[in-house]
Structures are given as structure tokens and as C-alpha cells.
Design a protein around this motif. Sequence first.
Motif, PDB file in Angstrom:
ATOM      1  N   THR A 187       0.828  -1.213   0.000  1.00  0.00           N
ATOM      2  CA  THR A 187       0.000   0.000   0.000  1.00  0.00           C
ATOM      3  C   THR A 187       0.861   1.260   0.000  1.00  0.00           C
ATOM      4  N   TYR A 188       2.011   1.219   0.692  1.00  0.00           N
ATOM      5  CA  TYR A 188       2.942   2.360   0.625  1.00  0.00           C
ATOM      6  C   TYR A 188       3.312   2.640  -0.829  1.00  0.00           C
ATOM      7  N   ARG A 189       3.621   1.573  -1.553  1.00  0.00           N
ATOM      8  CA  ARG A 189       4.078   1.725  -2.932  1.00  0.00           C
ATOM      9  C   ARG A 189       2.984   2.299  -3.824  1.00  0.00           C
ATOM     10  N   VAL A 190       1.752   1.825  -3.646  1.00  0.00           N
ATOM     11  CA  VAL A 190       0.647   2.332  -4.460  1.00  0.00           C
ATOM     12  C   VAL A 190       0.342   3.779  -4.085  1.00  0.00           C
ATOM     13  N   ALA A 191       0.388   4.082  -2.787  1.00  0.00           N
ATOM     14  CA  ALA A 191       0.152   5.461  -2.343  1.00  0.00           C
ATOM     15  C   ALA A 191       1.243   6.390  -2.872  1.00  0.00           C
ATOM     16  N   ALA A 192       2.451   5.889  -2.996  1.00  0.00           N
ATOM     17  CA  ALA A 192       3.535   6.697  -3.567  1.00  0.00           C
ATOM     18  C   ALA A 192       3.231   7.016  -5.031  1.00  0.00           C
ATOM     19  N   ARG A 193       2.688   6.075  -5.715  1.00  0.00           N
ATOM     20  CA  ARG A 193       2.318   6.290  -7.123  1.00  0.00           C
ATOM     21  C   ARG A 193       1.231   7.355  -7.235  1.00  0.00           C
ATOM     22  N   ALA A 194       0.336   7.383  -6.234  1.00  0.00           N
ATOM     23  CA  ALA A 194      -0.739   8.382  -6.241  1.00  0.00           C
ATOM     24  C   ALA A 194      -0.269   9.730  -5.718  1.00  0.00           C
ATOM     25  N   GLY A 195       0.973   9.779  -5.209  1.00  0.00           N
ATOM     26  CA  GLY A 195       1.530  11.043  -4.756  1.00  0.00           C
ATOM     27  C   GLY A 195       1.228  11.405  -3.312  1.00  0.00           C
ATOM     28  N   VAL A 196       0.737  10.454  -2.506  1.00  0.00           N
ATOM     29  CA  VAL A 196       0.412  10.768  -1.109  1.00  0.00           C
ATOM     30  C   VAL A 196       1.415  10.177  -0.122  1.00  0.00           C
ATOM     31  N   ASP A 197       2.377   9.415  -0.609  1.00  0.00           N
ATOM     32  CA  ASP A 197       3.384   8.811   0.266  1.00  0.00           C
ATOM     33  C   ASP A 197       4.755   8.953  -0.399  1.00  0.00           C
ATOM     34  N   PRO A 198       5.790   9.216   0.386  1.00  0.00           N
ATOM     35  CA  PRO A 198       7.118   9.405  -0.215  1.00  0.00           C
ATOM     36  C   PRO A 198       7.883   8.107  -0.452  1.00  0.00           C
ATOM     37  N   TYR A 199       7.229   6.965  -0.397  1.00  0.00           N
ATOM     38  CA  TYR A 199       7.927   5.687  -0.571  1.00  0.00           C
ATOM     39  C   TYR A 199       8.713   5.711  -1.885  1.00  0.00           C
ATOM     40  N   PRO A 200       9.958   5.260  -1.869  1.00  0.00           N
ATOM     41  CA  PRO A 200      10.820   5.451  -3.044  1.00  0.00           C
ATOM     42  C   PRO A 200      10.559   4.522  -4.228  1.00  0.00           C
ATOM     43  N   ASP A 201       9.688   3.544  -4.094  1.00  0.00           N
ATOM     44  CA  ASP A 201       9.486   2.584  -5.172  1.00  0.00           C
ATOM     45  C   ASP A 201       7.999   2.495  -5.530  1.00  0.00           C
ATOM     46  N   PRO A 202       7.472   3.494  -6.249  1.00  0.00           N
ATOM     47  CA  PRO A 202       6.040   3.518  -6.553  1.00  0.00           C
ATOM     48  C   PRO A 202       5.605   2.332  -7.411  1.00  0.00           C
ATOM     49  N   LEU A 203       4.331   2.023  -7.273  1.00  0.00           N
ATOM     50  CA  LEU A 203       3.763   0.881  -7.989  1.00  0.00           C
ATOM     51  C   LEU A 203       2.316   1.222  -8.346  1.00  0.00           C
ATOM     52  N   SER A 204       1.917   0.885  -9.559  1.00  0.00           N
ATOM     53  CA  SER A 204       0.524   1.151  -9.948  1.00  0.00           C
ATOM     54  C   SER A 204      -0.383   0.133  -9.266  1.00  0.00           C
ATOM     55  N   LEU A 205      -1.648   0.508  -9.152  1.00  0.00           N
ATOM     56  CA  LEU A 205      -2.620  -0.388  -8.527  1.00  0.00           C
ATOM     57  C   LEU A 205      -2.744  -1.686  -9.330  1.00  0.00           C
ATOM     58  N   GLU A 206      -2.686  -1.579 -10.644  1.00  0.00           N
ATOM     59  CA  GLU A 206      -2.782  -2.779 -11.481  1.00  0.00           C
ATOM     60  C   GLU A 206      -1.628  -3.744 -11.190  1.00  0.00           C
ATOM     61  N   GLU A 207      -0.432  -3.196 -11.045  1.00  0.00           N
ATOM     62  CA  GLU A 207       0.726  -4.040 -10.730  1.00  0.00           C
ATOM     63  C   GLU A 207       0.650  -4.574  -9.301  1.00  0.00           C
ATOM     64  N   ALA A 208      -0.013  -3.831  -8.428  1.00  0.00           N
ATOM     65  CA  ALA A 208      -0.092  -4.208  -7.020  1.00  0.00           C
ATOM     66  C   ALA A 208      -1.168  -5.254  -6.740  1.00  0.00           C
ATOM     67  N   GLN A 209      -2.156  -5.369  -7.615  1.00  0.00           N
ATOM     68  CA  GLN A 209      -3.278  -6.285  -7.361  1.00  0.00           C
ATOM     69  C   GLN A 209      -2.818  -7.696  -6.994  1.00  0.00           C
ATOM     70  N   PRO A 210      -1.932  -8.327  -7.779  1.00  0.00           N
ATOM     71  CA  PRO A 210      -1.523  -9.686  -7.406  1.00  0.00           C
ATOM     72  C   PRO A 210      -0.734  -9.725  -6.082  1.00  0.00           C
ATOM     73  N   LEU A 211       0.024  -8.667  -5.816  1.00  0.00           N
ATOM     74  CA  LEU A 211       0.785  -8.620  -4.559  1.00  0.00           C
ATOM     75  C   LEU A 211      -0.151  -8.483  -3.365  1.00  0.00           C
ATOM     76  N   LEU A 212      -1.185  -7.688  -3.515  1.00  0.00           N
ATOM     77  CA  LEU A 212      -2.164  -7.538  -2.436  1.00  0.00           C
ATOM     78  C   LEU A 212      -2.932  -8.838  -2.221  1.00  0.00           C
ATOM     79  N   ALA A 213      -3.280  -9.507  -3.306  1.00  0.00           N
ATOM     80  CA  ALA A 213      -3.981 -10.788  -3.190  1.00  0.00           C
ATOM     81  C   ALA A 213      -3.097 -11.821  -2.500  1.00  0.00           C
ATOM     82  N   GLU A 214      -1.831 -11.859  -2.895  1.00  0.00           N
ATOM     83  CA  GLU A 214      -0.885 -12.797  -2.275  1.00  0.00           C
ATOM     84  C   GLU A 214      -0.724 -12.515  -0.785  1.00  0.00           C
ATOM     85  N   ALA A 215      -0.641 -11.250  -0.429  1.00  0.00           N
ATOM     86  CA  ALA A 215      -0.498 -10.879   0.978  1.00  0.00           C
ATOM     87  C   ALA A 215      -1.726 -11.302   1.776  1.00  0.00           C
TER      88      ALA A 215
END
Length: 182
Positions: free
Chosen positions: A63-91
Motif C-alpha cells: 500500500t505504501y508503494r501504491v500510495a507513492a504512485r498516487a503522490g500521497v506517500d514518499p515511498y521510493p518505489d512507486p507501484l501502480s494499482l494494477e501491478e499491485a493487485q496480485p501482490l495484495l492478493a498474495e499478501a
Amino acid sequence: MSVFIQQLPALIGVVIGALGSYMAVVRGDRMRFRREQTARWEERRLTVYAEYAQSVKKTVTVTYRVAARAGVDPYPDPLSLEEAQPLLAEASIRRDPSGEALLMLGSREVVEKARDWVVAAMEMERFVREGRDDRAAWQELLERQRAGREGYYAAVRDDLGLPPGHSARWPLPVMNPVPPQR
């Protein structure tokens, strides 16, 4: 007096000594068995607690990574929600069995604190899935997640009889937020 009667006090002493030795050995074995059994259960609980923490942290990190992509978190490795979907499901899939083990072996306090933490993590996940970009709301969720995590670790340490640990709250350098990439 017969020889047997003369030897009787010594014979009684030997029998009493043998019974005393037997009782001491049996009691010592029982105590050792209980200590070893307690140690095994504590090791198992520590493993369950750590696995659960790792599974929740996986959701939080994504979620840090997706929020960084949306510009609300300074996490250094942004990720789109589409790319994050399988990671969130796995988690989520990984979190379910570790949560069941936690329910089975965890103390009431640890389970309650785990619930607080995971609810905050799930709300963070909902935030990024909805595509929200409210920085104040994100900061509030981050604070709740961090407090939940800190409470969970404190309860785990207390349950296992460990000394207090670090809160894992240290100041990070202020970064310029990444502009949203939509």
C-alpha cells in the motif's frame, strides 16, 4: 537379639533413601519436561507471531508503494494499482493461515492488538484501491497502522516475557512527494 533385628534400622534407612532418590528423580524429570514443553510452545508462538507480522507488513508495504504512485506517500518505489493487485492478493492469502495460527496459539491481548493492526492495514488497502489522494487521510491511516504495529509488538513481547523493544518510530528525512502518475 537376632542379626536381622540388628540390621533392620540399616535396611529401613536404605529403603527410605532409595524411595527418596526415586521421588527426587521423578520430580526433577517432570519439572524438566514442563520447562522443555513451555520452551517449545514459546518458540512456536514466537514463530506464529513473526509470521503474522510479516504477512501484515507485506500488505502495508504494497500500500505504501501504491500510495507513492498516487503522490500521497514518499515511498521510493512507486507501484501502480494494477501491478499491485496480485501482490495484495498474495499478501491476503498469506495472512489468512497465519491469522488462524495466531488465533489458535496467541494470547487474548496479542490477538486483540493483531486485530487493531490488521484493520488499519486493510483500511490502507481500501484507501489505495479506491484511488484516493487525500494526504491528510493517508497520514491518519499511517499513524493508526504504526500505533497498531507498535501495540502488537508490545503485546507479543509481554506475552513471551521479553524486555520492551524499540518502537520502530524514527524520523525519516522529509522528501518531496512524487507527483501522481495516472
